[in-house]
Each structure stands twice: as C-alpha cells, then as structure tokens.
Design a protein around this motif. Structure first.
Motif, PDB file in Angstrom:
ATOM      1  N   ARG A 121       0.829  -1.203   0.000  1.00 26.44           N
ATOM      2  CA  ARG A 121       0.000   0.000   0.000  1.00 26.44           C
ATOM      3  C   ARG A 121       0.864   1.254   0.000  1.00 26.44           C
ATOM      4  O   ARG A 121       0.584   2.221  -0.700  1.00 26.44           O
ATOM      5  CB  ARG A 121      -0.918   0.009   1.224  1.00 26.44           C
ATOM      6  CG  ARG A 121      -2.070  -0.960   1.162  1.00 26.44           C
ATOM      7  CD  ARG A 121      -2.957  -0.780   2.379  1.00 26.44           C
ATOM      8  NE  ARG A 121      -3.982  -1.806   2.473  1.00 26.44           N
ATOM      9  CZ  ARG A 121      -4.869  -1.878   3.462  1.00 26.44           C
ATOM     10  NH1 ARG A 121      -4.836  -0.975   4.426  1.00 26.44           N
ATOM     11  NH2 ARG A 121      -5.751  -2.844   3.485  1.00 26.44           N
ATOM     12  N   TYR A 122       1.909   1.229   0.823  1.00 28.55           N
ATOM     13  CA  TYR A 122       2.763   2.428   0.919  1.00 28.55           C
ATOM     14  C   TYR A 122       3.496   2.682  -0.393  1.00 28.55           C
ATOM     15  O   TYR A 122       3.424   3.786  -0.949  1.00 28.55           O
ATOM     16  CB  TYR A 122       3.780   2.279   2.050  1.00 28.55           C
ATOM     17  CG  TYR A 122       4.628   3.523   2.216  1.00 28.55           C
ATOM     18  CD1 TYR A 122       4.134   4.615   2.916  1.00 28.55           C
ATOM     19  CD2 TYR A 122       5.894   3.620   1.641  1.00 28.55           C
ATOM     20  CE1 TYR A 122       4.879   5.777   3.054  1.00 28.55           C
ATOM     21  CE2 TYR A 122       6.642   4.778   1.766  1.00 28.55           C
ATOM     22  CZ  TYR A 122       6.134   5.852   2.477  1.00 28.55           C
ATOM     23  OH  TYR A 122       6.874   6.997   2.596  1.00 28.55           O
ATOM     24  N   TYR A 123       4.189   1.673  -0.891  1.00 29.91           N
ATOM     25  CA  TYR A 123       5.003   1.885  -2.092  1.00 29.91           C
ATOM     26  C   TYR A 123       4.134   2.227  -3.304  1.00 29.91           C
ATOM     27  O   TYR A 123       4.400   3.202  -4.022  1.00 29.91           O
ATOM     28  CB  TYR A 123       5.865   0.664  -2.392  1.00 29.91           C
ATOM     29  CG  TYR A 123       6.537   0.777  -3.737  1.00 29.91           C
ATOM     30  CD1 TYR A 123       7.631   1.609  -3.911  1.00 29.91           C
ATOM     31  CD2 TYR A 123       6.043   0.092  -4.850  1.00 29.91           C
ATOM     32  CE1 TYR A 123       8.223   1.771  -5.154  1.00 29.91           C
ATOM     33  CE2 TYR A 123       6.633   0.246  -6.090  1.00 29.91           C
ATOM     34  CZ  TYR A 123       7.719   1.084  -6.236  1.00 29.91           C
ATOM     35  OH  TYR A 123       8.291   1.238  -7.474  1.00 29.91           O
ATOM     36  N   PHE A 124       3.095   1.442  -3.548  1.00 27.43           N
ATOM     37  CA  PHE A 124       2.312   1.624  -4.773  1.00 27.43           C
ATOM     38  C   PHE A 124       1.382   2.837  -4.699  1.00 27.43           C
ATOM     39  O   PHE A 124       0.845   3.270  -5.717  1.00 27.43           O
ATOM     40  CB  PHE A 124       1.524   0.353  -5.092  1.00 27.43           C
ATOM     41  CG  PHE A 124       2.396  -0.779  -5.564  1.00 27.43           C
ATOM     42  CD1 PHE A 124       2.972  -0.754  -6.821  1.00 27.43           C
ATOM     43  CD2 PHE A 124       2.671  -1.848  -4.731  1.00 27.43           C
ATOM     44  CE1 PHE A 124       3.801  -1.785  -7.248  1.00 27.43           C
ATOM     45  CE2 PHE A 124       3.495  -2.893  -5.145  1.00 27.43           C
ATOM     46  CZ  PHE A 124       4.066  -2.860  -6.411  1.00 27.43           C
ATOM     47  N   SER A 125       1.189   3.390  -3.490  1.00 26.66           N
ATOM     48  CA  SER A 125       0.365   4.603  -3.384  1.00 26.66           C
ATOM     49  C   SER A 125       1.159   5.857  -3.742  1.00 26.66           C
ATOM     50  O   SER A 125       0.574   6.900  -4.039  1.00 26.66           O
ATOM     51  CB  SER A 125      -0.176   4.751  -1.955  1.00 26.66           C
ATOM     52  OG  SER A 125       0.878   5.031  -1.032  1.00 26.66           O
ATOM     53  N   LEU A 126       2.498   5.752  -3.736  1.00 22.40           N
ATOM     54  CA  LEU A 126       3.323   6.901  -4.106  1.00 22.40           C
ATOM     55  C   LEU A 126       3.273   7.118  -5.616  1.00 22.40           C
ATOM     56  O   LEU A 126       3.317   6.158  -6.389  1.00 22.40           O
ATOM     57  CB  LEU A 126       4.774   6.680  -3.673  1.00 22.40           C
ATOM     58  CG  LEU A 126       5.041   6.605  -2.171  1.00 22.40           C
ATOM     59  CD1 LEU A 126       6.497   6.230  -1.927  1.00 22.40           C
ATOM     60  CD2 LEU A 126       4.708   7.929  -1.500  1.00 22.40           C
ATOM     61  N   PRO A 127       3.195   8.359  -6.060  1.00 22.69           N
ATOM     62  CA  PRO A 127       3.158   8.614  -7.513  1.00 22.69           C
ATOM     63  C   PRO A 127       4.484   8.240  -8.171  1.00 22.69           C
ATOM     64  O   PRO A 127       5.551   8.324  -7.543  1.00 22.69           O
ATOM     65  CB  PRO A 127       2.906  10.117  -7.590  1.00 22.69           C
ATOM     66  CG  PRO A 127       3.411  10.660  -6.297  1.00 22.69           C
ATOM     67  CD  PRO A 127       3.122   9.597  -5.270  1.00 22.69           C
ATOM     68  N   LYS A 155      11.361   5.724  -6.598  1.00 22.36           N
ATOM     69  CA  LYS A 155      10.469   6.873  -6.456  1.00 22.36           C
ATOM     70  C   LYS A 155      11.022   7.843  -5.414  1.00 22.36           C
ATOM     71  O   LYS A 155      11.737   7.434  -4.492  1.00 22.36           O
ATOM     72  CB  LYS A 155       9.072   6.419  -6.007  1.00 22.36           C
ATOM     73  CG  LYS A 155       8.346   5.498  -6.966  1.00 22.36           C
ATOM     74  CD  LYS A 155       6.986   5.100  -6.412  1.00 22.36           C
ATOM     75  CE  LYS A 155       6.225   4.197  -7.370  1.00 22.36           C
ATOM     76  NZ  LYS A 155       4.876   3.840  -6.837  1.00 22.36           N
ATOM     77  N   LEU A 156      10.674   9.112  -5.584  1.00 25.40           N
ATOM     78  CA  LEU A 156      10.968  10.076  -4.536  1.00 25.40           C
ATOM     79  C   LEU A 156      10.024   9.818  -3.373  1.00 25.40           C
ATOM     80  O   LEU A 156       8.834   9.540  -3.566  1.00 25.40           O
ATOM     81  CB  LEU A 156      10.805  11.500  -5.062  1.00 25.40           C
ATOM     82  CG  LEU A 156      11.845  11.956  -6.093  1.00 25.40           C
ATOM     83  CD1 LEU A 156      11.521  13.360  -6.590  1.00 25.40           C
ATOM     84  CD2 LEU A 156      13.256  11.919  -5.496  1.00 25.40           C
ATOM     85  N   ASN A 157      10.564   9.897  -2.163  1.00 24.65           N
ATOM     86  CA  ASN A 157       9.818   9.578  -0.954  1.00 24.65           C
ATOM     87  C   ASN A 157       9.569  10.864  -0.166  1.00 24.65           C
ATOM     88  O   ASN A 157      10.497  11.648   0.034  1.00 24.65           O
ATOM     89  CB  ASN A 157      10.622   8.587  -0.112  1.00 24.65           C
ATOM     90  CG  ASN A 157       9.819   7.975   1.006  1.00 24.65           C
ATOM     91  OD1 ASN A 157       8.617   7.795   0.881  1.00 24.65           O
ATOM     92  ND2 ASN A 157      10.474   7.647   2.100  1.00 24.65           N
ATOM     93  N   PRO A 158       8.337  11.111   0.289  1.00 24.41           N
ATOM     94  CA  PRO A 158       8.053  12.338   1.056  1.00 24.41           C
ATOM     95  C   PRO A 158       8.593  12.252   2.484  1.00 24.41           C
ATOM     96  O   PRO A 158       7.848  12.279   3.460  1.00 24.41           O
ATOM     97  CB  PRO A 158       6.517  12.406   1.032  1.00 24.41           C
ATOM     98  CG  PRO A 158       6.085  10.988   0.939  1.00 24.41           C
ATOM     99  CD  PRO A 158       7.121  10.313   0.059  1.00 24.41           C
ATOM    100  N   ASN A 159       9.898  12.113   2.603  1.00 21.89           N
ATOM    101  CA  ASN A 159      10.561  11.990   3.902  1.00 21.89           C
ATOM    102  C   ASN A 159      11.886  12.740   3.807  1.00 21.89           C
ATOM    103  O   ASN A 159      12.706  12.454   2.939  1.00 21.89           O
ATOM    104  CB  ASN A 159      10.784  10.511   4.235  1.00 21.89           C
ATOM    105  CG  ASN A 159      11.386  10.303   5.609  1.00 21.89           C
ATOM    106  OD1 ASN A 159      12.402  10.890   5.955  1.00 21.89           O
ATOM    107  ND2 ASN A 159      10.755   9.438   6.392  1.00 21.89           N
ATOM    108  N   ASP A 160      12.088  13.711   4.687  1.00 24.23           N
ATOM    109  CA  ASP A 160      13.276  14.551   4.603  1.00 24.23           C
ATOM    110  C   ASP A 160      14.563  13.776   4.816  1.00 24.23           C
ATOM    111  O   ASP A 160      15.618  14.147   4.296  1.00 24.23           O
ATOM    112  CB  ASP A 160      13.197  15.688   5.627  1.00 24.23           C
ATOM    113  CG  ASP A 160      12.105  16.690   5.288  1.00 24.23           C
ATOM    114  OD1 ASP A 160      11.734  16.769   4.104  1.00 24.23           O
ATOM    115  OD2 ASP A 160      11.628  17.374   6.215  1.00 24.23           O
ATOM    116  N   ASN A 161      14.499  12.702   5.606  1.00 27.48           N
ATOM    117  CA  ASN A 161      15.704  11.939   5.933  1.00 27.48           C
ATOM    118  C   ASN A 161      15.949  10.785   4.970  1.00 27.48           C
ATOM    119  O   ASN A 161      17.097  10.453   4.670  1.00 27.48           O
ATOM    120  CB  ASN A 161      15.613  11.407   7.360  1.00 27.48           C
ATOM    121  CG  ASN A 161      15.634  12.516   8.379  1.00 27.48           C
ATOM    122  OD1 ASN A 161      16.314  13.514   8.208  1.00 27.48           O
ATOM    123  ND2 ASN A 161      14.861  12.361   9.457  1.00 27.48           N
TER     124      ASN A 161
END
Length: 323
Positions: A121-127, A155-161
C-alpha cells in the motif's frame, strides 16, 4: 470527571492504567485508543510522545527517560509518594474515576501477510517519479540515470531523511521496499530503512536464473550493475549470504561472480560463497570499495576483466547467455 460508582473489582483492575491516565488528564474519551499507543511523557520534558502505553497489560515504558512500571507505580511517580500513601491514592483513583466512555480497539495482529499488504500500500500509493524531469536528486548525484531509475521503479519519498524509496523484487516478486538515507547526518547512523516486517534472510533482490549470477551486497551496488546492462545480478543485502539465499540460487546455478565489497568483510563473504559455489571474484580497481563507487570507465574495465576470468574458468561459455 470523577464520581463514586460501584465497580466489579476485576473490571476495576483490568482498566487500572486507563483510569489513572484519565485521572491525570493525559487522555480524553475523544482520543482514539488502541491496546498500545504512545503519549507525551509527564516524567520528563518530552515533546515527541515517547511514553509507550499498554492497556492490555496495564504497563508503561518511556523510551526517553526510562521510567516504567504498572498503574500503581505510575501514581507513585506522579505524586512522588512512598509506597503506602501512593497505594491509597491509587485505590482512590480506581474507585472514583469513570472510564465507560472510552472505546478500546485491539491492535490487528501483525502477521507477515498483513505487513506485506501495508508495504504494498505504501510503495504503490506513491506517484511515479518522472526522473527525466528531476535534477540534482540524491540518486542522480550518485550517477544513476533516469533510465535505470525508471526501470527499477525508484520513487521520490516524502521523507526529509529518507528521500528515495525503491521496491525490492526477487525474481519478479515484490518482497518489500527500502528507503535510502539522503541526509548526511542520518546516513552516518543508518543508511537503509526497510519496511516493517522485512527480513533479508529469505530475500534476494534481482534475478539469478542464468548460468552465472553476480552477487553483490547492497541495493545501490545492484542498481549499478543494472545501469550498465548486467541483469543477472542479485543483492544479498549484507556481506554474508544466508542458508535460504544459498538454496534459492542453487535452484538455478552453482556458479557465482562475487562482487561483494572490496573490504575485509566482503572478502570474508566471498570465502563463505566458496563453500557453496564455483566462485570468480569481481575484478575491483585497487582503491574501489564497492560497485556503487565505480564510474562508467572503471566499471566496464572491471567487468570485462571479470568476464575474461569466467571464460578462463569455463572455456566456451557464451557471454550473452549469462549476462
């Protein structure tokens, strides 16, 4: 919110910690309560909710200051009282605090199947990332091309770290995802962050169904081989191969090119490989640490020298049939 009510002793003690938390106004009925959750710790200057609450076992533990115990000890620490006085206070709280408005939800059992579903769910929900439109990202600075990043599904991940997330695919099967640290301070502590429930013990990232397979350590090493057209390569996500990983490779071949790091541990890992496989060592440049460090010239030179080693060991093998 306290009032005198008649309570069954069993029910009273089953909800002891919940009653104590309500008494000290640390939670409200509006909160969504699970069997386990975290709150701001009242025992130190907490800002990130480090106090773990376990309502099922009536226990607490703070990951910040180390305070721990049961509901009675919670009262003792809050009131700074001796055992006898705090016990009397504790009994008063249990007998006068009303908690029937709270709805406690049991935590879903975290089975491997459940954790895998969450990972998907997490990976495939990212654009999808249009890498050709991106500039100066961590992976591009490392020399990885938009073509290979698109090919592997990075994919780019919405996480600063951990700003990059990549799928781990084992012979075409999604086995989880890995996030790469893109913050130097975080990288010095932990480079890779895997999805919850992932274990490398039974996973190889890549393909290994040709006469010769390249074995490397990390995901970024694997990605470097992919970028230069070597597709029959698998990352073991560490320097020492596991018994299950060995069995999976042996289903297809007993011939391995060891591209484990050019370090003491990488050399130890190669010795382990030799216990199970016919091994040829990848020809590293003298000062290179791992395949991920190699530029185009050094990689291709090393690869062709490695191919020559394989051919000397197995004359007549056709390069196109195992690359």
């Amino acid at each position: 919110m306290s009032k005198n009510i008649n309570l069954d002793d069993k029910k009273k003690y089953e909800t002891a910690l919940l009653r104590v938390l309500e008494y000290y106004n640390l939670i409200t009925p509006a909160d969504t309560l699970m069997d386990k959750f975290k709150i701001i710790c009242p025992f130190h200057g907490d800002v990130n909710a480090s106090l773990q609450i376990d309502l099922k076992d009536n226990r607490f533990y703070c990951y910040g200051c180390g305070m721990k115990g049961d509901a009675r000890e919670f009262v003792k620490y809050m009131e700074n009282m001796d055992d006898l006085v705090s016990w009397l206070k504790y009994e008063t709280i249990l007998n006068t605090t009303h908690v029937s408005d709270y709805k406690i939800q049991p935590i879903e059992v975290e089975t491997p199947e459940r954790l895998m579903e969450l990972a998907k769910r997490y990976y495939f929900s990212l654009p999808k990332t249009k890498w050709e439109n991106e500039k100066d990202t961590y992976l591009q600075k490392r020399g990885y091309t938009p073509k290979v990043l698109k090919k592997v599904g990075a994919k780019l991940n919405p996480n600063d770290n951990y700003g990059v997330v990549m799928p781990m695919v084992d012979m075409g099967e999604f086995r989880g995802y890995v996030c790469r640290a893109t913050n130097k301070e975080v990288e010095s502590k932990r480079k890779y962050l895997y999805n919850k429930g992932f274990t490398r013990r039974n996973t190889l990232v890549g393909n290994y169904d040709k006469p010769w397979v390249v074995i490397c350590e990390g995901y970024m090493d694997w990605l470097r081989f992919k970028m230069y057209g070597v597709n029959n390569v698998a990352a073991i996500l560490g320097w020492k191969i596991t018994p299950i990983q060995v069995e999976k490779i042996l289903e297809y071949t007993d011939c391995v090119i060891s591209a484990l790091d050019n370090t003491d541990t990488g050399r130890q890992g190669t010795k382990v490989l030799k216990q199970y496989f016919n091994v040829v060592r990848f020809k590293f440049p003298e000062n290179a640490k791992d395949p991920g460090d190699l530029d185009t010239f050094d990689f291709m030179k090393s690869w062709m020298e490695t191919v020559d080693r394989v051919r000397k060991k197995q004359p007549g093998i056709k390069h196109k049939n195992w690359r």
